[in-house]
Motif scaffolding. Structure first.
Motif, PDB file in Angstrom:
ATOM      1  N   SER A 152      50.594 -84.194  30.501  1.00  0.00           N
ATOM      2  CA  SER A 152      50.022 -82.958  31.020  1.00  0.00           C
ATOM      3  C   SER A 152      48.782 -82.580  30.217  1.00  0.00           C
ATOM      4  CB  SER A 152      51.060 -81.837  30.939  1.00  0.00           C
ATOM      5  OG  SER A 152      50.515 -80.648  31.410  1.00  0.00           O
ATOM      6  N   GLY A 153      47.700 -82.234  30.897  1.00  0.00           N
ATOM      7  CA  GLY A 153      46.464 -81.843  30.240  1.00  0.00           C
ATOM      8  C   GLY A 153      45.568 -83.001  29.858  1.00  0.00           C
ATOM      9  N   ALA A 154      46.006 -84.232  30.087  1.00  0.00           N
ATOM     10  CA  ALA A 154      45.184 -85.388  29.737  1.00  0.00           C
ATOM     11  C   ALA A 154      43.994 -85.492  30.679  1.00  0.00           C
ATOM     12  CB  ALA A 154      46.013 -86.671  29.805  1.00  0.00           C
ATOM     13  N   ALA A 155      42.902 -86.047  30.191  1.00  0.00           N
ATOM     14  CA  ALA A 155      41.687 -86.210  30.997  1.00  0.00           C
ATOM     15  C   ALA A 155      41.935 -87.180  32.143  1.00  0.00           C
ATOM     16  CB  ALA A 155      40.551 -86.726  30.118  1.00  0.00           C
ATOM     17  N   ARG A 156      41.297 -86.913  33.265  1.00  0.00           N
ATOM     18  CA  ARG A 156      41.345 -87.821  34.415  1.00  0.00           C
ATOM     19  C   ARG A 156      40.234 -88.839  34.272  1.00  0.00           C
ATOM     20  NH1 ARG A 156      45.314 -86.536  37.416  1.00  0.00           N
ATOM     21  NH2 ARG A 156      45.752 -84.397  37.933  1.00  0.00           N
ATOM     22  N   ARG A 157      40.498 -90.050  34.691  1.00  0.00           N
ATOM     23  CA  ARG A 157      39.485 -91.095  34.657  1.00  0.00           C
ATOM     24  C   ARG A 157      38.768 -91.105  35.998  1.00  0.00           C
ATOM     25  NH1 ARG A 157      38.609 -95.421  31.426  1.00  0.00           N
ATOM     26  NH2 ARG A 157      40.573 -94.950  30.417  1.00  0.00           N
ATOM     27  N   VAL A 158      37.437 -91.125  35.964  1.00  0.00           N
ATOM     28  CA  VAL A 158      36.597 -91.191  37.150  1.00  0.00           C
ATOM     29  C   VAL A 158      35.705 -92.411  36.988  1.00  0.00           C
ATOM     30  CG1 VAL A 158      34.788 -90.059  38.493  1.00  0.00           C
ATOM     31  CG2 VAL A 158      36.603 -88.691  37.433  1.00  0.00           C
ATOM     32  N   LYS A 159      35.708 -93.281  37.991  1.00  0.00           N
ATOM     33  CA  LYS A 159      34.877 -94.476  37.940  1.00  0.00           C
ATOM     34  C   LYS A 159      33.735 -94.305  38.939  1.00  0.00           C
ATOM     35  CE  LYS A 159      34.893 -99.471  38.334  1.00  0.00           C
ATOM     36  NZ  LYS A 159      35.690-100.655  38.639  1.00  0.00           N
ATOM     37  N   VAL A 160      32.505 -94.318  38.436  1.00  0.00           N
ATOM     38  CA  VAL A 160      31.320 -94.162  39.267  1.00  0.00           C
ATOM     39  C   VAL A 160      30.759 -95.545  39.543  1.00  0.00           C
ATOM     40  CG1 VAL A 160      29.026 -93.142  39.422  1.00  0.00           C
ATOM     41  CG2 VAL A 160      30.860 -91.913  38.250  1.00  0.00           C
ATOM     42  N   GLN A 161      30.532 -95.839  40.821  1.00  0.00           N
ATOM     43  CA  GLN A 161      29.988 -97.123  41.236  1.00  0.00           C
ATOM     44  C   GLN A 161      28.631 -96.903  41.876  1.00  0.00           C
ATOM     45  OE1 GLN A 161      33.332 -99.831  42.716  1.00  0.00           O
ATOM     46  NE2 GLN A 161      33.825 -97.817  43.558  1.00  0.00           N
ATOM     47  N   ARG A 162      27.714 -97.789  41.612  1.00  0.00           N
ATOM     48  CA  ARG A 162      26.354 -97.633  42.133  1.00  0.00           C
ATOM     49  C   ARG A 162      26.312 -97.603  43.658  1.00  0.00           C
ATOM     50  NH1 ARG A 162      20.932-100.190  40.023  1.00  0.00           N
ATOM     51  NH2 ARG A 162      19.625 -99.570  41.762  1.00  0.00           N
ATOM     52  N   ARG A 163      27.017 -98.513  44.303  1.00  0.00           N
ATOM     53  CA  ARG A 163      26.991 -98.587  45.767  1.00  0.00           C
ATOM     54  C   ARG A 163      28.405 -98.561  46.301  1.00  0.00           C
ATOM     55  NH1 ARG A 163      23.361-103.255  47.737  1.00  0.00           N
ATOM     56  NH2 ARG A 163      23.720-102.115  49.647  1.00  0.00           N
ATOM     57  N   GLY A 164      29.003 -97.416  46.280  1.00  0.00           N
ATOM     58  CA  GLY A 164      30.361 -97.299  46.762  1.00  0.00           C
ATOM     59  C   GLY A 164      30.931 -95.938  46.440  1.00  0.00           C
ATOM     60  N   PRO A 165      32.225 -95.778  46.655  1.00  0.00           N
ATOM     61  CA  PRO A 165      32.850 -94.480  46.429  1.00  0.00           C
ATOM     62  C   PRO A 165      33.062 -94.210  44.944  1.00  0.00           C
ATOM     63  CG  PRO A 165      34.499 -96.074  47.044  1.00  0.00           C
ATOM     64  CD  PRO A 165      33.161 -96.767  47.161  1.00  0.00           C
ATOM     65  N   MET A 166      33.360 -92.967  44.633  1.00  0.00           N
ATOM     66  CA  MET A 166      33.747 -92.582  43.287  1.00  0.00           C
ATOM     67  C   MET A 166      35.264 -92.671  43.244  1.00  0.00           C
ATOM     68  SD  MET A 166      32.967 -89.043  41.254  1.00  0.00           S
ATOM     69  CE  MET A 166      31.234 -89.233  41.609  1.00  0.00           C
ATOM     70  N   LEU A 167      35.799 -93.454  42.320  1.00  0.00           N
ATOM     71  CA  LEU A 167      37.240 -93.621  42.201  1.00  0.00           C
ATOM     72  C   LEU A 167      37.772 -92.635  41.172  1.00  0.00           C
ATOM     73  CD1 LEU A 167      37.369 -97.516  42.180  1.00  0.00           C
ATOM     74  CD2 LEU A 167      37.658 -95.972  44.125  1.00  0.00           C
ATOM     75  N   VAL A 168      38.801 -91.873  41.578  1.00  0.00           N
ATOM     76  CA  VAL A 168      39.365 -90.840  40.722  1.00  0.00           C
ATOM     77  C   VAL A 168      40.860 -91.076  40.611  1.00  0.00           C
ATOM     78  CG1 VAL A 168      39.680 -88.353  40.399  1.00  0.00           C
ATOM     79  CG2 VAL A 168      37.630 -89.207  41.553  1.00  0.00           C
ATOM     80  N   GLU A 169      41.367 -91.059  39.383  1.00  0.00           N
ATOM     81  CA  GLU A 169      42.807 -91.171  39.197  1.00  0.00           C
ATOM     82  C   GLU A 169      43.450 -89.894  39.691  1.00  0.00           C
ATOM     83  OE1 GLU A 169      43.862 -92.289  35.242  1.00  0.00           O
ATOM     84  OE2 GLU A 169      42.769 -94.166  35.359  1.00  0.00           O
ATOM     85  N   GLY A 170      44.462 -90.032  40.532  1.00  0.00           N
ATOM     86  CA  GLY A 170      45.087 -88.878  41.144  1.00  0.00           C
ATOM     87  C   GLY A 170      46.341 -88.458  40.418  1.00  0.00           C
ATOM     88  N   PRO A 171      47.017 -87.493  40.960  1.00  0.00           N
ATOM     89  CA  PRO A 171      46.704 -86.748  42.173  1.00  0.00           C
ATOM     90  C   PRO A 171      45.490 -85.841  41.972  1.00  0.00           C
ATOM     91  CG  PRO A 171      48.628 -85.814  41.122  1.00  0.00           C
ATOM     92  CD  PRO A 171      48.251 -87.025  40.323  1.00  0.00           C
ATOM     93  N   VAL A 172      44.828 -85.508  43.086  1.00  0.00           N
ATOM     94  CA  VAL A 172      43.607 -84.708  43.005  1.00  0.00           C
ATOM     95  C   VAL A 172      43.600 -83.599  44.048  1.00  0.00           C
ATOM     96  CG1 VAL A 172      42.195 -86.619  42.138  1.00  0.00           C
ATOM     97  CG2 VAL A 172      42.291 -86.185  44.573  1.00  0.00           C
TER      98      VAL A 172
END
Length: 82
Positions: free
Chosen positions: A12-32
């Motif tokens: 609980s309270g841990a940072a979420r990982r977000v992966k940014v890709q140059r040509r594609g969607p942004m991947l977010v660890e869920g739940p969101v």
């Protein structure tokens, strides 16, 4: 183990990982939960979600890979840079 799998439970309270890709969607660890421009909130309980960054998705804010159809053959690929 230095790296835990991306689908492992997060404290609980841990940072979420977000992966940014140059040509594609942004991947977010869920739940969101995503708040849209009009103030509505949409949510997903999946362990990872793909958020549309090109706004071509029919399921916005979720990515439906619509960016693929527009990026192939339009001259906006790496060969067109320069």
């Amino acid at each position: 183990m230095p790296n835990s799998p991306s689908d492992a439970p997060r404290p609980s309270g841990a940072a979420r990982r977000v992966k940014v890709q140059r040509r594609g969607p942004m991947l977010v660890e869920g739940p969101v939960e995503v708040e849209l421009e009009d103030g509505t909130t949409v949510s997903s309980d999946r362990f990872r979600v793909a958020l549309c960054t090109c706004r071509r998705s029919r399921r916005f804010p979720w990515c439906d890979t619509s960016h693929r159809a527009r990026s192939s053959g339009t001259g906006d690929g790496p060969a067109a840079a320069g």
